[in-house]
Design a protein around this motif. Structure first.
Motif, PDB file in Angstrom:
ATOM      1  N   ASN A 101      -3.117   0.335  -9.087  1.00 36.37           N
ATOM      2  CA  ASN A 101      -3.805   0.830  -7.886  1.00 36.37           C
ATOM      3  C   ASN A 101      -2.938   0.674  -6.638  1.00 36.37           C
ATOM      4  O   ASN A 101      -2.898   1.550  -5.768  1.00 36.37           O
ATOM      5  CB  ASN A 101      -5.135   0.100  -7.694  1.00 36.37           C
ATOM      6  N   VAL A 102      -2.258  -0.476  -6.563  1.00 37.34           N
ATOM      7  CA  VAL A 102      -1.381  -0.727  -5.407  1.00 37.34           C
ATOM      8  C   VAL A 102      -0.246   0.292  -5.367  1.00 37.34           C
ATOM      9  O   VAL A 102       0.095   0.843  -4.315  1.00 37.34           O
ATOM     10  CB  VAL A 102      -0.836  -2.164  -5.447  1.00 37.34           C
ATOM     11  N   GLN A 103       0.364   0.553  -6.529  1.00 37.64           N
ATOM     12  CA  GLN A 103       1.455   1.522  -6.591  1.00 37.64           C
ATOM     13  C   GLN A 103       0.973   2.935  -6.220  1.00 37.64           C
ATOM     14  O   GLN A 103       1.648   3.668  -5.512  1.00 37.64           O
ATOM     15  CB  GLN A 103       2.069   1.531  -7.987  1.00 37.64           C
ATOM     16  N   ALA A 104      -0.216   3.277  -6.707  1.00 36.89           N
ATOM     17  CA  ALA A 104      -0.764   4.597  -6.381  1.00 36.89           C
ATOM     18  C   ALA A 104      -1.029   4.714  -4.881  1.00 36.89           C
ATOM     19  O   ALA A 104      -0.776   5.749  -4.260  1.00 36.89           O
ATOM     20  CB  ALA A 104      -2.050   4.833  -7.171  1.00 36.89           C
ATOM     21  N   ALA A 155       0.555   6.701   0.505  1.00 36.49           N
ATOM     22  CA  ALA A 155       0.996   6.385   1.872  1.00 36.49           C
ATOM     23  C   ALA A 155       2.356   7.020   2.164  1.00 36.49           C
ATOM     24  O   ALA A 155       2.587   7.566   3.252  1.00 36.49           O
ATOM     25  CB  ALA A 155       1.054   4.874   2.067  1.00 36.49           C
ATOM     26  N   LYS A 156       3.258   6.953   1.173  1.00 38.60           N
ATOM     27  CA  LYS A 156       4.574   7.574   1.343  1.00 38.60           C
ATOM     28  C   LYS A 156       4.455   9.083   1.489  1.00 38.60           C
ATOM     29  O   LYS A 156       5.153   9.703   2.302  1.00 38.60           O
ATOM     30  CB  LYS A 156       5.470   7.231   0.146  1.00 38.60           C
ATOM     31  N   ALA A 157       3.554   9.687   0.676  1.00 36.56           N
ATOM     32  CA  ALA A 157       3.359  11.136   0.765  1.00 36.56           C
ATOM     33  C   ALA A 157       2.818  11.538   2.131  1.00 36.56           C
ATOM     34  O   ALA A 157       3.258  12.520   2.736  1.00 36.56           O
ATOM     35  CB  ALA A 157       2.416  11.598  -0.336  1.00 36.56           C
ATOM     36  N   LYS A 158       1.838  10.740   2.638  1.00 35.41           N
ATOM     37  CA  LYS A 158       1.283  11.022   3.959  1.00 35.41           C
ATOM     38  C   LYS A 158       2.360  10.891   5.043  1.00 35.41           C
ATOM     39  O   LYS A 158       2.450  11.712   5.958  1.00 35.41           O
ATOM     40  CB  LYS A 158       0.128  10.054   4.257  1.00 35.41           C
TER      41      LYS A 158
END
Length: 314
Positions: A13-16, A21-24
């Protein structure tokens, strides 16, 4: 559910969440870039890229620039230019000669002024401004001003002094009209070149100049062996700018001589303009513009390649 399974699920879940967040953040950066670059890119595409390709298309048609219909003629316009348009090649010859003379004179004057005004002269800032000011004046206005100077001013000075150079019909003879355009162009653009050369000269390490003087090198040797090799990138830029500006001369030529006398000072830009908008041969005019574009591109690419090679050797 075991503790290991819960931990694994949490890590997933943390990785997802991190990936989201990176995509945003990535999309925010893209939107920020578009906000700054987008309008300029849009205007560039609309004003430069689209008309360029439209011109390429119309060069293969017989469009007159007015009617909505245009007939596809293939390479007929290009064949006509190369077989039955001596005036176009006469204008090309004039423009090439003008370019060579203007590039040499403008850069010599600009570099000389830069060397002079890079020294500790009290009024150097005022002089830099004064020499740069002609570049701010529009070409049309500048042409009309110098037309008055050549026709009325020189004639008045010639009558008062009897000096032969002022008694010439500067714009009434093909030779003097050619040099008249060169003089005005150099007067306008030399200050711009001066600014670029001054910026380059100020980047030269003064310790190298001092060491050369201590070793007994004279001013000419310092200039030839140290200063010029170190500021070759400035020569690349100035040659590129003056070549492109001289080739594309239009407004100054139009207002100063109008291509006269007897089309002897007609630049390629004026020839293309008259073909497209005076004779309403937009297809032929577009073909001439494409040929002109290719020739200017070849000249500038060769120039930049040669001067860049000199930079590497230096």
């Amino acid at each position: 559910m075991s503790t290991v399974a819960k931990t694994s699920q949490t890590d997933t879940n943390v990785q997802a969440e991190r990936q989201r967040a990176k995509a945003k953040l990535k999309w925010k950066k893209v939107l920020a870039y578009l906000a700054f670059v987008g309008p300029a890119l849009l205007f560039f595409v609309v004003i430069q890229i689209i008309p360029f390709f439209m011109g390429v298309y119309y060069s293969f048609t017989s469009w007159n620039g007015i009617s909505s219909a245009s007939e596809w003629v293939g390479f007929d316009n290009y064949i006509r230019i190369f077989t039955n348009d001596e005036r176009f090649f006469d204008s090309f010859l004039f423009t090439t000669k003008f370019m060579l003379a203007a590039v040499v004179i403008s850069n010599i004057i600009g570099f000389s002024l830069a060397l002079l005004l890079n020294t500790a002269i009290k009024s150097r800032n005022i002089l830099r401004t004064a020499f740069f000011l002609p570049n701010v004046i529009g070409g049309l206005l500048l042409g009309f001003i110098w037309q008055f100077i050549f026709v009325r001013g020189f004639a008045a000075v010639g009558e008062m002094t009897g000096i032969p150079v002022f008694q010439l019909a500067w714009l009434g003879d093909s030779t003097t009209a050619f040099w008249g355009i060169v003089i005005v162009f150099a007067w306008q653009i030399s200050g711009y070149m001066m600014v670029i050369y001054i910026a380059a000269l100020q980047g030269v390490d003064t310790s190298l100049l001092e060491a050369a003087k201590i070793d007994g090198a004279n001013a000419f040797t310092v200039l030839r062996r140290i200063i010029i090799p170190l500021i070759l990138p400035a020569f690349t830029i100035c040659f590129f700018l003056t070549i492109s500006m001289a080739f594309k001369i239009f407004d100054l030529n139009l207002s100063l001589t109008g291509g006269g006398p007897f089309n002897s000072t007609q630049s390629v830009a004026i020839n293309i303009y008259q073909e497209a908008f005076t004779n309403n041969n937009y297809g032929v005019g577009s073909a001439k513009a494409n040929i002109f574009f290719i020739v200017v591109m070849i000249f500038t690419v060769v120039q930049v390649s040669l001067t860049k090679k000199k930079e590497v050797e230096a």
